[in-house]
Design an enzyme around this catalytic site. Structure first.
Site, PDB file in Angstrom:
ATOM      1  N   LYS A   1       0.822  -1.221   0.000  1.00  0.00           N
ATOM      2  CA  LYS A   1       0.000   0.000   0.000  1.00  0.00           C
ATOM      3  C   LYS A   1       0.853   1.268   0.000  1.00  0.00           C
ATOM      4  O   LYS A   1       0.469   2.270  -0.577  1.00  0.00           O
ATOM      5  CB  LYS A   1      -0.974  -0.005   1.169  1.00  0.00           C
ATOM      6  CG  LYS A   1      -2.048  -1.080   1.000  1.00  0.00           C
ATOM      7  CD  LYS A   1      -3.292  -0.840   1.817  1.00  0.00           C
ATOM      8  CE  LYS A   1      -4.350  -1.852   1.378  1.00  0.00           C
ATOM      9  NZ  LYS A   1      -5.590  -1.798   2.112  1.00  0.00           N
TER      10      LYS A   1
ATOM     11  N   LYS B   1      -4.647  -9.018  -6.594  1.00  0.00           N
ATOM     12  CA  LYS B   1      -5.878  -9.235  -5.820  1.00  0.00           C
ATOM     13  C   LYS B   1      -7.001  -8.326  -6.312  1.00  0.00           C
ATOM     14  O   LYS B   1      -6.753  -7.158  -6.632  1.00  0.00           O
ATOM     15  CB  LYS B   1      -5.574  -8.916  -4.345  1.00  0.00           C
ATOM     16  CG  LYS B   1      -6.647  -9.330  -3.368  1.00  0.00           C
ATOM     17  CD  LYS B   1      -6.317  -8.904  -1.946  1.00  0.00           C
ATOM     18  CE  LYS B   1      -6.613  -7.452  -1.690  1.00  0.00           C
ATOM     19  NZ  LYS B   1      -6.836  -7.080  -0.295  1.00  0.00           N
TER      20      LYS B   1
ATOM     21  N   LYS C   1     -11.101  -3.137  -3.794  1.00  0.00           N
ATOM     22  CA  LYS C   1     -12.067  -2.061  -4.021  1.00  0.00           C
ATOM     23  C   LYS C   1     -11.385  -0.740  -4.361  1.00  0.00           C
ATOM     24  O   LYS C   1     -12.007   0.154  -4.912  1.00  0.00           O
ATOM     25  CB  LYS C   1     -13.045  -1.920  -2.861  1.00  0.00           C
ATOM     26  CG  LYS C   1     -12.459  -1.773  -1.487  1.00  0.00           C
ATOM     27  CD  LYS C   1     -13.593  -1.646  -0.480  1.00  0.00           C
ATOM     28  CE  LYS C   1     -13.441  -2.545   0.718  1.00  0.00           C
ATOM     29  NZ  LYS C   1     -12.212  -2.370   1.499  1.00  0.00           N
TER      30      LYS C   1
HETATM   31  N1  AQP Z   1      -9.741 -10.300  -3.443  1.00  0.00           N
HETATM   32  C1  AQP Z   1     -10.111 -10.818  -2.282  1.00  0.00           C
HETATM   33  N2  AQP Z   1     -10.335 -12.147  -2.159  1.00  0.00           N
HETATM   34  C2  AQP Z   1     -10.724 -12.695  -0.965  1.00  0.00           C
HETATM   35  N3  AQP Z   1     -10.921 -11.938   0.154  1.00  0.00           N
HETATM   36  C3  AQP Z   1     -10.713 -10.611   0.069  1.00  0.00           C
HETATM   37  N4  AQP Z   1     -10.819  -9.601   0.968  1.00  0.00           N
HETATM   38  C4  AQP Z   1     -10.493  -8.429   0.370  1.00  0.00           C
HETATM   39  N5  AQP Z   1     -10.191  -8.629  -0.915  1.00  0.00           N
HETATM   40  C5  AQP Z   1     -10.303  -9.981  -1.144  1.00  0.00           C
HETATM   41  C6  AQP Z   1     -11.228  -9.771   2.370  1.00  0.00           C
HETATM   42  O1  AQP Z   1     -12.256  -8.820   2.629  1.00  0.00           O
HETATM   43  C7  AQP Z   1     -12.181  -8.422   3.992  1.00  0.00           C
HETATM   44  C8  AQP Z   1     -12.272  -6.931   4.118  1.00  0.00           C
HETATM   45  O2  AQP Z   1     -11.131  -6.342   3.520  1.00  0.00           O
HETATM   46  P1  AQP Z   1     -10.765  -4.838   3.878  1.00  0.00           P
HETATM   47  O3  AQP Z   1     -11.730  -3.937   3.283  1.00  0.00           O
HETATM   48  O4  AQP Z   1     -10.642  -4.670   5.329  1.00  0.00           O
HETATM   49  O5  AQP Z   1      -9.340  -4.623   3.303  1.00  0.00           O
HETATM   50  P2  AQP Z   1      -8.551  -5.264   2.141  1.00  0.00           P
HETATM   51  O6  AQP Z   1      -8.224  -6.687   2.449  1.00  0.00           O
HETATM   52  O7  AQP Z   1      -7.391  -4.351   1.898  1.00  0.00           O
HETATM   53  O8  AQP Z   1      -9.613  -5.248   0.951  1.00  0.00           O
HETATM   54  P3  AQP Z   1      -9.579  -4.441  -0.389  1.00  0.00           P
HETATM   55  O9  AQP Z   1     -10.851  -4.684  -1.120  1.00  0.00           O
HETATM   56  O10 AQP Z   1      -8.307  -4.729  -1.125  1.00  0.00           O
HETATM   57  O11 AQP Z   1      -9.594  -2.954   0.125  1.00  0.00           O
HETATM   58  P4  AQP Z   1      -8.615  -1.770  -0.224  1.00  0.00           P
HETATM   59  O12 AQP Z   1      -8.680  -1.645  -1.728  1.00  0.00           O
HETATM   60  O13 AQP Z   1      -9.145  -0.592   0.487  1.00  0.00           O
HETATM   61  O14 AQP Z   1      -7.248  -2.165   0.259  1.00  0.00           O
HETATM   62  C9  AQP Z   1     -10.885  -9.007   4.562  1.00  0.00           C
HETATM   63  O15 AQP Z   1     -11.214 -10.148   5.327  1.00  0.00           O
HETATM   64  C10 AQP Z   1     -10.112  -9.402   3.334  1.00  0.00           C
HETATM   65  O16 AQP Z   1      -9.269 -10.512   3.563  1.00  0.00           O
END
Ligand code: AQP
Length: 349
Positions: free
Chosen positions: A122, A206, A209
């Protein structure tokens, strides 16, 4: 993990999602769907949190953050979480998270945080300019879990390293302050078939969002037409699908799409390939689009209905925060007492 000792703690599930944008199919299959499944298991008390304090560790716009908090809460409810059966709330309403997060900043070691891959991803090349909050993010995540002495944490695979750090923090706190089993060593609950859903544009990244390309992900709020269009445009390769999952090893995009199909259906890639082995993406993509629309579009429709009533969502989050705070307060009083910080509660309680 097999090395977890027996514990006196109440079986309790905690998990959170950041309001950093629209929830994706990855968030749903990796985490939220599991939250809903756990709701049927009365062994556990359940807390599900919109972790808004985590969302301010990177650049954000206050007005958009407020909307996103309601959207994530709406997605929880639309996906099947029942505010009566599970405690739904947002993190900033329960001060225990920030208080314990600070204490864990003083427990965790720099060397531990230096190893966290999510910070490296990040922060990117501009690490000197990243916020201290982004660096300390895993300590706040440990506080989210341990403020409730949660024993189980449903997450996607990307959060596994942070959960190991949570266990390290719990263990160090318990041993430094001679308080065996003060905090439980929590267990991750990672789904087998959907632990890591990948981008539709790059099968090695991955699905996220905050990815700049909206075509890289399916948002839970996407309409049926948009879902079908994104799957039509998803990157693939020219080969037909193999008869078994082992044949997908060097084909990240194909592996991801077959994995999504299997996860949505609750089956395995090998089972999916029994039907689609030897067929091309011209046959597979329409079937995947139809299945995704069937499972995801109703969630989006319900989210739209719910977000039209933000006051109703706010009332649910407030009631959830009061319930969450009732669990966290005596635990925090114990923490202060254990640390010799006057103990027994603060003026704000
Ligand atoms: N691609 C993914 N596949 C499986 N699980 C996923 N999670 C996120 N992306 C995937 C799971 O969703 C939960 C919430 O995630 P988060 O919002 O706390 O943060 P993150 O993991 O950083 O998710 P994002 O979508 O990638 O958000 P941003 O873009 O803001 O960094 C967690 O349990 C995560 O494992």
């Amino acid at each position: 993990m097999s090395d977890t000792p027996a514990t006196r703690h109440t079986p309790r599930v905690f998990s959170g999602v950041q309001p950093t944008g629209n929830l994706t199919l990855g968030n749903y299959l990796g985490a939220v769907r599991n939250f809903v499944a756990l709701q049927e298991d009365d062994t556990f008390e359940r807390l599900y949190c919109v972790v808004d304090m985590h969302a301010i560790t990177q650049p954000f716009k206050p007005a958009e953050l407020k909307t996103a908090i309601y959207e994530v809460a709406a997605a929880f409810i639309a996906a099947g979480l029942d505010p009566e059966k599970s405690i739904l709330f947002n993190q900033s309403r329960v001060t225990a998270h920030a208080e314990l997060g600070w204490i864990f900043n003083c427990v965790a070691r720099m060397g531990w945080l230096n190893r966290m891959t999510q910070f490296k991803e990040k922060a990117g090349k501009n690490k000197e300019n990243a916020s201290v909050g982004l660096y300390a993010y895993p300590n706040l995540m440990a506080a989210d879990i341990l403020a409730y002495r949660a024993t189980h944490v449903p997450v996607g695979e990307d959060q596994k390293q942070h959960l190991e750090l949570t266990r390290d923090i719990a263990q160090k706190f318990n041993s430094d302050f001679n308080a065996p089993d003060f905090f439980p060593l929590c267990e991750p609950l990672i789904p087998a078939e959907s632990a890591r859903i990948m981008s539709l544009r790059d099968g090695t990244a991955k699905m996220s969002k905050s990815d700049p390309s909206d075509n890289s992900r399916i948002n839970l709020s996407d309409t049926a037409d948009v879902i079908a269009q994104k799957i039509r445009k998803a990157k693939t390769d020219p080969e037909p699908l193999p008869g078994e999952a082992a044949g997908l090893a060097d084909r990240p995009e194909a592996r991801n799409l077959v994995g999504i199909f299997a996860a949505l259906l609750g089956s395995t890639p090998d089972d999916v390939l029994k039907d689609f082995g030897g067929k091309g993406f011209g046959d597979f993509k329409p079937a995947l689009a139809e299945l995704t629309v069937e499972k995801i579009a109703p969630i989006g429709n319900e989210m739209r209905r719910l977000t039209a009533e933000p006051d109703h969502i706010d009332a649910i989050l407030m009631a959830g925060a009061e319930r969450a705070a009732r669990i966290a307060r005596p635990i925090m009083a114990d923490v202060y007492e254990t640390l010799g910080l006057t103990g027994g509660g603060s003026a704000g309680w």
